[in-house]
Write an enzyme that holds these catalytic residues in place. Structure first.
Site: not given
Ligand SMILES: *Cc1c(COP(=O)(O)O)cnc(C)c1O
Length: 388
Positions: A201, A104, A49, A176
């Protein structure tokens, strides 16, 4: 290593070979933990992690591509929303966040329905109009989230201008950059402070991985974000990190083809009977054309259009044979979506209508197939959808 073009950086940027073996691909370090040679004697890793070599290779790559000054200033998360959530966690109760008017849907939702529990407020702002944006600034505004071009109306925001205004008020600028990727636009170089991505994407590019990335511009923020990433734990697994590195290698050639195809699709849609509006900042008559040209390599590969009243939207989607109706974008295959009921359904109807996300709006992610095949499919579906 020295090179001066992003095409080379896509392949050789960041940590790009395995130092121990010379493997030209970073191995998938599928491990959760690492043997320590004694108390406090770690070999650079302690728990996945906190750090994993495959993820670290990806993080150093995106940092370099976005123009982050240090390879440790890139971060990989389990999704674009996890990246945005981690970045928003840099702020505090009482802080207000401004967001572009057509961001978004998930970014809107996380502020509207999750961060509101923690005393954050947000306001929708027309970041494409710098004067209107400046009027929205109050003392409690601590960050602005910009998408340019914004989803789904491809509204263009002048990132440099908004950054100058924001910085004069001590506001952090978050961009973004999902729709453009560092291949087409580098927000940190334009003045932004933090870049986030849905790497699901274009960066991934093959619709086979869900991932998020963030890059910051200064050491202090990098330390804070590293702490949040490790504390909240939304990290990207090693295999998915490998897939993203693999996808990014071909980003340049894919985007060249995507943008070549979208130009042709835009011309077709502009001239097609039944199409009332086309939104694409790569078109000379688009309101965002000039600003976009100044800050990005081209208009990207996303396009939206509206069908006239005389055409049945359901019938249009059902009649497509090649282009698939699906959420998401940026993969090699062409996809369409209906923003008002899909990607932007979480935005209340009155806000949607106010910003122009109507029920007749269709968003097209142009893939890298033969563009004449794609156009023929869309042309046929429009014809079948005609009701008058
Ligand atoms: C898809 C998307 C997101 C969310 O990313 P996920 O990887 O789906 O969590 C954020 N911003 C934009 C512009 C997107 O298209």
């Amino acid at each position: 290593m020295s090179y001066n073009n992003i095409d080379t950086a896509l392949i050789h940027g960041g940590i790009s070979i395995d130092e121990r073996t010379g493997a030209v691909n970073i191995p998938i370090y599928q491990t959760s933990t690492y043997k320590q040679d004694g108390l406090g004697k770690m070999r650079g890793y302690e728990y996945s992690r906190t750090g994993n070599p495959t993820r670290e290779a990806l993080e150093s790559l995106i940092a370099e591509l976005e123009g982050g000054k240090d390879k440790a200033w890139g971060f990989a998360f389990g999704s674009g929303m996890a990246a945005t959530t981690a970045v928003l966690s840099l702020f505090h109760s009482g802080d207000r966040i401004l967001i572009s008017s057509n961001v978004y849907g998930g970014t809107f939702r996380v502020l509207d329905k999750v961060f509101d529990h923690f005393g954050f407020t947000y306001r929708i702002s027309d970041t494409d109009d710098p004067e209107a944006f400046e009027k929205e600034i109050t003392d409690d505004v601590k960050a602005v989230i910009i998408e340019s071009p914004a989803n789904p109306l491809m509204t263009v925001t002048d990132i440099a201008k908004i950054s100058r205004i924001a910085h004069a008020h001590g506001i952090t600028v978050i961009v973004d950059n999902t729709f453009m990727t560092p291949y087409l636009q580098r927000p940190l170089e334009l003045g932004a402070d933090i870049v986030v991505h849905s790497a699901t994407k274009y960066l991934g590019g093959h619709s086979d991985v869900v991932a998020g990335l963030a890059v910051v511009k200064d050491e202090d923020t990098a330390k804070k974000l590293a702490f949040i990433q490790n504390s909240t734990g939304g990290v990207l697994p090693p295999f998915d990190s490998f897939l993203l590195i693999r996808g990014i290698k071909t980003l340049g050639v894919r985007l060249d083809r995507h943008t070549q195809n979208v130009q042709r699709a835009a011309e077709f849609l502009k001239g097609r009977e039944g199409v009332s509006r086309v939104y694409y900042p790569g078109l000379k008559d688009d309101p965002g054309y000039e600003v976009n040209k100044r800050q990005a390599k081209n208009g990207g590969a996303m396009i939206s259009f509206e069908l006239d009243e005389g055409y049945d939207i359901d019938k249009f989607f059902e009649s497509l044979e090649l282009v698939m109706l699906a959420e998401s974008l940026g993969g090699v295959e062409s996809l369409v979506c209906h923003p008002s009921t899909m990607t932007h359904a979480s935005i209340p109807q009155e806000i949607r209508e106010k910003v122009g996300i109507t029920e007749r709006l269709i968003r097209l992610s142009v893939g890298i197939e033969d563009i004449e095949d794609i156009i023929a499919d869309i042309d046929r579906a429009i014809e079948k959808a005609r009701t008058v």
